[in-house]
Scaffold this motif. Structure first.
Motif, PDB file in Angstrom:
ATOM      1  N   ARG A  92       0.859  -1.183   0.000  1.00  0.00           N
ATOM      2  CA  ARG A  92       0.000   0.000   0.000  1.00  0.00           C
ATOM      3  C   ARG A  92       0.890   1.226   0.000  1.00  0.00           C
ATOM      4  O   ARG A  92       1.854   1.301   0.748  1.00  0.00           O
ATOM      5  N   PRO A  94       1.138   4.683   1.234  1.00  0.00           N
ATOM      6  CA  PRO A  94       0.390   5.501   2.187  1.00  0.00           C
ATOM      7  C   PRO A  94       0.276   6.941   1.720  1.00  0.00           C
ATOM      8  O   PRO A  94       1.192   7.478   1.113  1.00  0.00           O
ATOM      9  N   ASN A 104      -3.480   7.272  13.694  1.00  0.00           N
ATOM     10  CA  ASN A 104      -4.068   6.259  12.830  1.00  0.00           C
ATOM     11  C   ASN A 104      -3.487   4.871  13.054  1.00  0.00           C
ATOM     12  O   ASN A 104      -3.789   3.958  12.320  1.00  0.00           O
ATOM     13  N   GLN A 130      -0.414  -6.111   6.703  1.00  0.00           N
ATOM     14  CA  GLN A 130      -1.104  -4.863   7.038  1.00  0.00           C
ATOM     15  C   GLN A 130      -2.117  -4.498   5.950  1.00  0.00           C
ATOM     16  O   GLN A 130      -3.245  -4.111   6.248  1.00  0.00           O
ATOM     17  N   SER A 131      -1.727  -4.632   4.687  1.00  0.00           N
ATOM     18  CA  SER A 131      -2.649  -4.327   3.591  1.00  0.00           C
ATOM     19  C   SER A 131      -3.836  -5.283   3.593  1.00  0.00           C
ATOM     20  O   SER A 131      -4.970  -4.871   3.360  1.00  0.00           O
ATOM     21  N   LYS A 134      -6.267  -4.249   6.249  1.00  0.00           N
ATOM     22  CA  LYS A 134      -7.010  -3.062   5.817  1.00  0.00           C
ATOM     23  C   LYS A 134      -8.111  -3.442   4.833  1.00  0.00           C
ATOM     24  O   LYS A 134      -9.242  -2.953   4.925  1.00  0.00           O
ATOM     25  N   VAL A 135      -7.796  -4.317   3.876  1.00  0.00           N
ATOM     26  CA  VAL A 135      -8.783  -4.728   2.883  1.00  0.00           C
ATOM     27  C   VAL A 135      -9.925  -5.472   3.559  1.00  0.00           C
ATOM     28  O   VAL A 135     -11.103  -5.222   3.293  1.00  0.00           O
ATOM     29  N   LEU A 137     -10.879  -5.348   6.731  1.00  0.00           N
ATOM     30  CA  LEU A 137     -11.663  -4.438   7.563  1.00  0.00           C
ATOM     31  C   LEU A 137     -12.576  -3.562   6.700  1.00  0.00           C
ATOM     32  O   LEU A 137     -13.752  -3.368   7.028  1.00  0.00           O
ATOM     33  N   ALA A 138     -12.035  -3.028   5.622  1.00  0.00           N
ATOM     34  CA  ALA A 138     -12.851  -2.191   4.729  1.00  0.00           C
ATOM     35  C   ALA A 138     -14.014  -2.992   4.161  1.00  0.00           C
ATOM     36  O   ALA A 138     -15.143  -2.510   4.089  1.00  0.00           O
TER      37      ALA A 138
END
Length: 147
Positions: A92, A94, A104, A130-131, A134-135, A137-138
């Motif tokens: 990702r 940032p 954050n 980490q990416s 994030k994916v 969770l989104a």
């Protein structure tokens, strides 16, 4: 670009690859086997896509899985520089360095088996853990917002 435009764009890239496989005389069942879905699903996608609809109920997490199965690089799924790719990894990019905005940052502990499973899934998709988090969770938040 808004969230729906990004999802529609990613889906259009996946559908281009599916149509390409059909043009190469792959069967619906063969494409389904590659993607981990049934041939009826592939057939519906192709029929829906002729009318420029379809994919709106497909989660972005599933799109990542399909893209991986179809050997579509992650950066091809976005119109902007959301992902940067190198031969070894996809990360990702940032919008700001994390150091400048420490509010954050979220830290959590998890059992070793969970971390191992997360790492394996991230490795399969060729993205950082980490990416992947994030994916996921989104994706979950988008699903909850639709309810």
């Amino acid at each position: 670009m808004n969230k729906n435009d990004e999802t529609a764009y990613a889906w259009s890239i996946i559908m281009q690859k599916i149509r390409s496989l059909r043009d190469e005389k792959h069967t619906l069942e063969g494409i389904g086997n590659i993607m981990g879905v049934r041939k009826g699903t592939v057939s519906r996608w192709l029929l829906d896509n002729e009318n420029r609809v379809g994919g709106e109920n497909t989660t972005f997490g599933d799109m990542l899985r399909y893209a991986n199965a179809l050997n579509i690089p992650l950066d091809a799924l976005t119109k902007d520089a959301f992902f940067t790719t190198s031969p070894a990894t996809t990360q990702r990019t940032p919008p700001q360095p994390a150091v400048e905005n420490p509010d954050n940052i979220i830290s959590f502990t998890a059992p070793e088996w969970m971390i191992d499973a997360l790492s394996q899934q991230a490795e399969l998709l060729e993205i950082s853990s980490q990416s992947l988090i994030k994916v996921w969770l989104a994706d979950k938040l988008n699903t909850l917002n639709r309810q």
